[in-house]
Write a protein that holds these residues in place. Structure first.
Motif, PDB file in Angstrom:
ATOM      1  N   GLY A   1       0.802  -1.216   0.000  1.00 28.53           N
ATOM      2  CA  GLY A   1       0.000   0.000   0.000  1.00 28.53           C
ATOM      3  C   GLY A   1       0.837   1.270   0.000  1.00 28.53           C
ATOM      4  O   GLY A   1       0.341   2.335  -0.355  1.00 28.53           O
ATOM      5  N   ALA A   2       2.104   1.163   0.391  1.00 30.78           N
ATOM      6  CA  ALA A   2       2.919   2.381   0.534  1.00 30.78           C
ATOM      7  C   ALA A   2       3.102   3.100  -0.802  1.00 30.78           C
ATOM      8  O   ALA A   2       3.162   4.335  -0.848  1.00 30.78           O
ATOM      9  N   GLY A   3       3.192   2.336  -1.875  1.00 29.42           N
ATOM     10  CA  GLY A   3       3.368   2.967  -3.185  1.00 29.42           C
ATOM     11  C   GLY A   3       2.160   3.809  -3.559  1.00 29.42           C
ATOM     12  O   GLY A   3       2.285   4.978  -3.940  1.00 29.42           O
ATOM     13  N   HIS A   4       0.992   3.218  -3.432  1.00 36.09           N
ATOM     14  CA  HIS A   4      -0.216   3.974  -3.782  1.00 36.09           C
ATOM     15  C   HIS A   4      -0.532   5.054  -2.757  1.00 36.09           C
ATOM     16  O   HIS A   4      -1.146   6.064  -3.087  1.00 36.09           O
ATOM     17  N   TYR A   5      -0.130   4.828  -1.505  1.00 33.55           N
ATOM     18  CA  TYR A   5      -0.350   5.875  -0.502  1.00 33.55           C
ATOM     19  C   TYR A   5       0.447   7.134  -0.863  1.00 33.55           C
ATOM     20  O   TYR A   5      -0.089   8.250  -0.862  1.00 33.55           O
ATOM     21  N   VAL A   6       1.708   6.935  -1.204  1.00 36.08           N
ATOM     22  CA  VAL A   6       2.549   8.085  -1.559  1.00 36.08           C
ATOM     23  C   VAL A   6       2.025   8.754  -2.836  1.00 36.08           C
ATOM     24  O   VAL A   6       2.009   9.985  -2.945  1.00 36.08           O
ATOM     25  N   LYS A   7       1.545   7.947  -3.770  1.00 36.42           N
ATOM     26  CA  LYS A   7       0.968   8.527  -4.985  1.00 36.42           C
ATOM     27  C   LYS A   7      -0.295   9.331  -4.660  1.00 36.42           C
ATOM     28  O   LYS A   7      -0.543  10.388  -5.235  1.00 36.42           O
ATOM     29  N   MET A   8      -1.094   8.817  -3.738  1.00 32.73           N
ATOM     30  CA  MET A   8      -2.319   9.519  -3.329  1.00 32.73           C
ATOM     31  C   MET A   8      -1.980  10.910  -2.775  1.00 32.73           C
ATOM     32  O   MET A   8      -2.577  11.913  -3.172  1.00 32.73           O
ATOM     33  N   ILE A   9      -1.001  10.961  -1.881  1.00 33.41           N
ATOM     34  CA  ILE A   9      -0.618  12.254  -1.309  1.00 33.41           C
ATOM     35  C   ILE A   9      -0.037  13.158  -2.403  1.00 33.41           C
ATOM     36  O   ILE A   9      -0.293  14.367  -2.427  1.00 33.41           O
ATOM     37  N   HIS A  10       0.738  12.577  -3.303  1.00 32.86           N
ATOM     38  CA  HIS A  10       1.246  13.329  -4.457  1.00 32.86           C
ATOM     39  C   HIS A  10       0.094  14.038  -5.165  1.00 32.86           C
ATOM     40  O   HIS A  10       0.171  15.229  -5.482  1.00 32.86           O
TER      41      HIS A  10
END
Lengths: 238, 238, 238, 238
Positions: free
Chosen positions: A100-109
């Motif tokens: 989930g960390a990849g998509h989490y960081v993309k979400m905040i991006h």
């Protein structure tokens, strides 16, 4: 490209039924990061691995490069690293953390992206409204030469303003694609204020409304207490 | 460098008394654009010309270049253009319009800057608060490789986060230097909404307050209607 | 009733020329409080006194009472107090402080009013949008029976919703009359955050715009980086 | 009183096991309205009915009355109406709609409440900061006599300011109890802007933070591009 949500869900299920142990599914779209956690858990008993990969760079990615934010088990990331190295520009991929960390960081991006865009939009609307009759494209170009606000979004603004200096051919109807909402929900979950990101999202909602109920209520209240005149709705109204 | 406001005012007066007709005064600071209009008018009867020049690029200007936004009479700008060409990087200066236009464009530049900074700050606070234990400097670096949110401010964020990964040595006391306020006032004058720029400014005000009266009033009201417990202020309080 | 600004200014000048020492001018409109301070100073050398009186209660004042916020020299207030006592309902007038204090308090009153109205408007828009098909007038009536949000504005909302349950006959075009802007400027001067009052004002600005430049810029940027489709402006557009 | 969430959930389960067909469970707390819908569905096969009842009036309810917002099947509401009539003041209860409607309306009530409180808090902070040295309790009392902003919350503000004229004994630590978040989530679900309600909630989050990461990042960025001095955190810092 498979849209996030049910289509991705079904594709992953179909794919999983065809895969054998130690195979890896990569979700390279904009899935909700909590879905990644759940999916990875569902695939694990069958020995299937899962990486969530957020991508940013837009349609210009091929030309100007893009970057990959990668979540999942580190050994699986390392196994596939040669592929990421080949795909991405130098330094253009990184391991972010567990599932989930990849998509989490993309979400905040994307949440940040909403805020950046809104800041430029407000500033350029003021320039546009100025009696100085400013050349907005020239200003965007100038600011891209060493100013504090230079950015890739400002380069895109420059292109858009060159093509249509007062953006007269464009309707201000602004969609959103989910990550901004998730960012605001994340702020709610974490007790962290995110006022300008939330406002940027609400501004997009507003851009899609005709004559909002809230504004009609304000007009009705002003009329009720102050006798301020009302405008009638409908074709006869102003 | 002379601070905007009275010091600039006095310097210009002193300077004007020494100048002869056809001389040019350049205000290269962050003066309020309406002051430029007034000053140029005061100097005109004496044949002294005036250019207002906004500069952006920060303390990195010498190394990375900067840009000049220039307002005043166009013939005067053209007379001095060789000097601007020498000073600024290629394409790093431009004529914006009549008296005040240079500082007006710089003012809006700074208003946008407040909004951009706030958007990054909110996003990174969410990343910081995440249970994923993210490497914020690595994310800033990654995003600077081709992502949609890449910018010079994000490069500075990367440097700051490399030096102090959780910014533990820094107090969140955020000053402002005037242009943000003027931008909000400009929005009020023009009937143009500038919600995220205004909020970014108010967030800075808030960062400089200890225990604001507004919050004490909210706590008092919650206690009054709901019996929700109050925290006492002072050293004994939580 | 003389509108604030120049008409009031001229009326006061004309009046002052007819008055003798120890006479009193009362400005009972919505003047800017700094104008009161200046005017009182201008009248003083001629022995003419000045009181600034803010009034709230709207067009319902005659029926439901209203209140007077009074600024100026206390002895002058006391001299005229019998008149205020006669005019206002019991406890419906009070001395606020020196010149300008009456209109200052009225100004903040109106700033608060903007925020209160906006809070109701947002809440009722959500109720309106709900799939529960709620009876908004009935809810306003119910909430006025002992709920925490009961208020006179909510009573007015009830009346407006009784007359037009979905406010379909009203256009959401929301004017503002100056005090809200002054309140935001006051916040800027004092380094005090006033986020929801500022947003309430900006929402009114937005209600008066057709297709704002800011939204067109957001749409243009989304198209530029993501290839998201644009809507064309004009009669052919959606 | 059983807290919303798991305690309520367990209580309802325990209760349901003791009830027979045609019995009615009333949830009179602040449950999330979607939980009401689910619970009513779970109880239905066993012939047990369910009403969701939102209550407002605070701890003053016994003295000043309160109101009940009721959701569920209309015939069940009608069966129990005599009880509601006995409990509530005249007009102090109403049927809102199907399962969840009672708590949904209560949720929005609380969202509005956040916005109203914030508007008063901002206004009174400006009054508090004024050089006029205003008597805040006297102003609250005066405004409650017929002004446009009169309300029950303003009466509570008056009491609080009488007891502690500058609220010096209170810490500005402002909790929230869930309905405000749900209101913002509801706005996200419905594509309806709720800017001031969201900001009021974020302001409460902010009141509970010491030195937020976002502000430290802003200070770091200002230092990075402008050389603006940093304040060090910790006991030695200002």
């Amino acid at each position: 490209m498979v849209p996030a949500g049910n289509p991705t869900e079904e594709t992953i299920r179909a794919l999983a039924s065809l895969l054998a142990g130690n195979d890896v599914i990569i979700d390279g779209g904009n899935s909700y990061y909590k879905d990644d956690v759940r999916r990875a858990g569902e695939l694990k008993p069958r020995g299937i691995h899962y990486l969530d990969v957020g991508t940013s760079g837009g349609v210009w990615g091929l030309k100007h490069g893009y970057c990959l934010m990668i979540g999942g088990e580190r050994p699986i990331f390392e196994r596939l690293e040669p592929a990421f190295k080949t795909l991405a520009p130098p330094d253009g991929y990184a391991y972010m953390g567990g599932h989930g960390a990849g998509h989490y960081v993309k979400m905040i991006h994307n949440g940040i992206e909403y805020g950046l865009m809104q800041a430029y939009a407000e500033g350029f609307e003021l320039l546009h409204a100025s009696a100085f009759q400013l050349d907005l494209a020239a200003i965007a170009h100038l600011w891209n030469q060493g100013s504090v606000v230079r950015s890739w979004l400002l380069e895109l603004a420059e292109l858009a303003l060159r093509a249509d200096p007062r953006l007269e051919g464009i309707k201000g109807y602004v969609e959103d694609s989910g990550e901004g909402r998730w960012t605001v929900e994340d702020a709610l979950e974490k007790n962290v204020p995110a006022p300008t990101i939330a406002l940027s999202l609400f501004g997009r909602f507003r851009s899609r409304q005709g004559d909002p109920f809230a504004d009609r209520m304000l007009a009705a209240l002003r009329n009720a207490f102050g006798g301020h005149p009302l405008r009638k709705s409908g074709p006869g109204g102003p």
